[in-house]
Motif scaffolding. Sequence first.
Motif, PDB file in Angstrom:
ATOM      1  N   ASN A  99      72.597  11.296 136.690  1.00 54.05           N
ATOM      2  CA  ASN A  99      72.572  10.015 137.562  1.00 54.05           C
ATOM      3  C   ASN A  99      72.849  10.258 139.162  1.00 54.05           C
ATOM      4  O   ASN A  99      72.421   9.931 140.074  1.00 54.05           O
ATOM      5  CB  ASN A  99      73.490   8.795 137.196  1.00 54.05           C
ATOM      6  N   HIS A 100      73.868  11.294 139.406  1.00 56.49           N
ATOM      7  CA  HIS A 100      74.076  11.701 140.552  1.00 56.49           C
ATOM      8  C   HIS A 100      72.973  12.440 141.493  1.00 56.49           C
ATOM      9  O   HIS A 100      72.492  12.140 142.483  1.00 56.49           O
ATOM     10  CB  HIS A 100      75.404  12.406 140.901  1.00 56.49           C
ATOM     11  N   PHE A 101      72.295  13.440 140.561  1.00 56.67           N
ATOM     12  CA  PHE A 101      71.151  13.884 140.828  1.00 56.67           C
ATOM     13  C   PHE A 101      70.139  12.825 141.179  1.00 56.67           C
ATOM     14  O   PHE A 101      69.269  13.101 142.364  1.00 56.67           O
ATOM     15  CB  PHE A 101      70.802  15.101 139.904  1.00 56.67           C
ATOM     16  N   LEU A 102      69.759  11.913 140.277  1.00 62.59           N
ATOM     17  CA  LEU A 102      68.600  10.927 140.637  1.00 62.59           C
ATOM     18  C   LEU A 102      69.106  10.223 142.014  1.00 62.59           C
ATOM     19  O   LEU A 102      68.098   9.923 142.729  1.00 62.59           O
ATOM     20  CB  LEU A 102      68.555  10.325 139.447  1.00 62.59           C
ATOM     21  N   ASP A 103      70.353  10.064 142.170  1.00 63.95           N
ATOM     22  CA  ASP A 103      70.664   9.185 143.184  1.00 63.95           C
ATOM     23  C   ASP A 103      70.299   9.851 144.641  1.00 63.95           C
ATOM     24  O   ASP A 103      69.634   9.552 145.462  1.00 63.95           O
ATOM     25  CB  ASP A 103      72.101   8.581 143.330  1.00 63.95           C
ATOM     26  N   LEU A 107      68.243  12.395 144.820  1.00 64.33           N
ATOM     27  CA  LEU A 107      66.827  12.511 144.833  1.00 64.33           C
ATOM     28  C   LEU A 107      66.084  11.587 145.132  1.00 64.33           C
ATOM     29  O   LEU A 107      65.214  11.678 146.257  1.00 64.33           O
ATOM     30  CB  LEU A 107      66.234  12.832 143.443  1.00 64.33           C
ATOM     31  N   ILE A 108      66.570  10.110 144.917  1.00 65.60           N
ATOM     32  CA  ILE A 108      65.971   9.087 145.602  1.00 65.60           C
ATOM     33  C   ILE A 108      66.143   8.801 146.824  1.00 65.60           C
ATOM     34  O   ILE A 108      65.257   8.529 147.612  1.00 65.60           O
ATOM     35  CB  ILE A 108      66.451   7.881 144.612  1.00 65.60           C
ATOM     36  N   HIS A 109      67.353   9.263 147.323  1.00 64.02           N
ATOM     37  CA  HIS A 109      67.885   9.080 148.554  1.00 64.02           C
ATOM     38  C   HIS A 109      67.093  10.049 149.526  1.00 64.02           C
ATOM     39  O   HIS A 109      66.635   9.691 150.683  1.00 64.02           O
ATOM     40  CB  HIS A 109      69.560   9.154 148.820  1.00 64.02           C
ATOM     41  N   ALA A 110      66.808  11.231 148.970  1.00 64.69           N
ATOM     42  CA  ALA A 110      66.307  12.289 150.255  1.00 64.69           C
ATOM     43  C   ALA A 110      64.817  12.102 149.763  1.00 64.69           C
ATOM     44  O   ALA A 110      64.025  12.851 150.481  1.00 64.69           O
ATOM     45  CB  ALA A 110      66.890  13.523 149.643  1.00 64.69           C
ATOM     46  N   SER A 111      64.121  11.306 148.756  1.00 62.95           N
ATOM     47  CA  SER A 111      62.454  11.343 148.701  1.00 62.95           C
ATOM     48  C   SER A 111      61.720  10.950 149.982  1.00 62.95           C
ATOM     49  O   SER A 111      62.199  10.067 150.557  1.00 62.95           O
ATOM     50  CB  SER A 111      62.451  10.544 147.433  1.00 62.95           C
ATOM     51  N   PRO A 112      60.757  11.624 150.218  1.00 59.51           N
ATOM     52  CA  PRO A 112      59.817  11.442 151.275  1.00 59.51           C
ATOM     53  C   PRO A 112      59.181  10.145 150.930  1.00 59.51           C
ATOM     54  O   PRO A 112      58.176   9.777 151.904  1.00 59.51           O
ATOM     55  CB  PRO A 112      58.983  12.662 151.475  1.00 59.51           C
ATOM     56  N   ASP A 150      64.437  -9.391 136.425  1.00 59.06           N
ATOM     57  CA  ASP A 150      63.527 -10.618 136.831  1.00 59.06           C
ATOM     58  C   ASP A 150      63.172 -10.472 138.510  1.00 59.06           C
ATOM     59  O   ASP A 150      62.830 -11.347 139.035  1.00 59.06           O
ATOM     60  CB  ASP A 150      64.875 -11.837 136.957  1.00 59.06           C
ATOM     61  N   GLU A 151      62.710  -9.096 138.799  1.00 55.84           N
ATOM     62  CA  GLU A 151      62.199  -8.838 139.768  1.00 55.84           C
ATOM     63  C   GLU A 151      62.768  -8.926 141.252  1.00 55.84           C
ATOM     64  O   GLU A 151      62.313  -9.193 142.066  1.00 55.84           O
ATOM     65  CB  GLU A 151      60.504  -9.280 139.859  1.00 55.84           C
ATOM     66  N   GLU A 152      64.286  -8.991 141.345  1.00 58.31           N
ATOM     67  CA  GLU A 152      65.104  -8.803 142.272  1.00 58.31           C
ATOM     68  C   GLU A 152      65.429  -7.751 142.770  1.00 58.31           C
ATOM     69  O   GLU A 152      65.612  -6.661 141.762  1.00 58.31           O
ATOM     70  CB  GLU A 152      66.343  -9.837 142.213  1.00 58.31           C
ATOM     71  N   ILE A 153      65.320  -7.422 144.003  1.00 59.34           N
ATOM     72  CA  ILE A 153      65.540  -5.882 144.450  1.00 59.34           C
ATOM     73  C   ILE A 153      67.118  -5.555 144.113  1.00 59.34           C
ATOM     74  O   ILE A 153      67.961  -6.237 144.607  1.00 59.34           O
ATOM     75  CB  ILE A 153      65.180  -5.824 145.897  1.00 59.34           C
ATOM     76  N   SER A 154      67.457  -4.159 143.728  1.00 59.42           N
ATOM     77  CA  SER A 154      68.567  -3.681 143.208  1.00 59.42           C
ATOM     78  C   SER A 154      68.925  -2.634 143.970  1.00 59.42           C
ATOM     79  O   SER A 154      69.970  -2.158 144.387  1.00 59.42           O
ATOM     80  CB  SER A 154      68.676  -3.719 141.769  1.00 59.42           C
ATOM     81  N   GLN A 155      67.911  -1.733 144.560  1.00 57.37           N
ATOM     82  CA  GLN A 155      67.952  -0.609 145.306  1.00 57.37           C
ATOM     83  C   GLN A 155      66.851  -0.232 146.130  1.00 57.37           C
ATOM     84  O   GLN A 155      65.564  -0.469 145.696  1.00 57.37           O
ATOM     85  CB  GLN A 155      68.231   0.468 144.222  1.00 57.37           C
ATOM     86  N   LEU A 156      66.837   0.144 147.323  1.00 57.87           N
ATOM     87  CA  LEU A 156      66.015   0.601 148.175  1.00 57.87           C
ATOM     88  C   LEU A 156      66.613   1.989 148.800  1.00 57.87           C
ATOM     89  O   LEU A 156      67.699   2.088 149.313  1.00 57.87           O
ATOM     90  CB  LEU A 156      65.448  -0.018 149.299  1.00 57.87           C
TER      91      LEU A 156
END
Length: 431
Positions: free
Chosen positions: A110-114, A116-121, A130-136
């Motif tokens: 999970n730390h690696f995925l976080d 990866l998501i944070h540094a992703s281009p 219910d389609e509410e934003i939880s993370q960007l």
Amino acid sequence: MKLKGLFGFFSVALLLVLSVLTYLGARSTPWLFYTIEGTIVIALFFLILFYHKIVKPLHSIGTGMELLKEQDFSSRLSPVGEAEADRVVNIFNRMMEELKNERLRLREQNHFLDLLIHASPMGVIICTFDEEISQLNPMALQIMGVEQKSALGRKLIDLDSVLAKELAAIPKNGTITVRLNDANIYKCTRSSFIDRGFPHPFFLLERLTDEVIKAEKKAYEKVIRMIAHEVNNTTAGITSVLDTVEQVLSEENNMEEMCELMQVCSERCFSMSRFITRFADVVKIPEPHFSWVNLNELAESCKRFMEDFCRNRDILIKLECVDFPLLKLDAILFEQVILNIIKNSAESIGEQGEIIIRTLPPYTLEISDTGKGISKEIETKLFTPFFSTKPDGQGIGLLCIREILNSHGCTFSLRTYEDGLTRFRITFPPE
């Protein structure tokens, strides 16, 4: 009450009963007294045996259950000296070790995925079931132009972002390409993953702007060069022949009309040459030569230059400036950008309107007008090469603006807002 406590209570009660019986037996016959004493010894033996065989293993297993309940996977149970119980203890300890390793693996994953998501281009938006934003991730915030606090917990359709509304309309497991009013192009994909039995949608935003612009530029550069070469060579030969024919005819009598016709044809050839040269100029936009420029003074100069053009159309042009830091610009190229935007605004208004040029903190230039506005359908085509809404337009102006602004590292947008004003906003990169 726990098992160990119950066993203690039962043992004390049993010993009290046997003690009373011993006391009563001592006052009666001796054989009853010895019988009761023997019973006490045997009871003590069986109590100790019962404790080691049953109570202690059960207590140990109960302790293990408490560890599981508290999710303490680092603690282990000690052997109790009984084969069957120790077998259960060993199995439990192995299970706890595997759970600990699995939890550690999941945390690392999970730390690696976080990270990866944070540094992703690519922009990544994760929603709840219910389609509410939880993370960007940061790239998604940059692409959509929103703040994290204002976006979390809200649905995409409720955000003040053109791209967010496009994302909300994507069908499940669908992919679309979106061209926005800031000349940016994005490939948007909607998919989902299962978490705790519920599907959670997520969106991937991939910027294709640079690749598409390079492909477009490569294509139209080649076409323009080929057309310009053929047209200029052809018109040069035609005008040369027409000049020669005109000179010969001018020496003859009653050939004035033919000479005028030759002149019209020559002028038409020159117009054709100038027409194609304008397209060739798009390809030959020079590289910017940067210097420190006062944007307020540059905007004031452009305003003065365009005042007569606007006055003839009964258009009021105003300048509203704030204290603005010096910027590294190519003053000549950027002057062409501002003049072109003002000219487009005036043509959109037609007659009787207002154009306002503003410098806004931080590092923003805005030119707004009260023209007829831009529809949503046209917004997505504004910076497409050679697209124009004017009957006699060539679609070159916005293309030149796009190329110059991109060479300066600026971000920009052109759209009509809810208040009816059309705004061209240019944001400069911070120095």
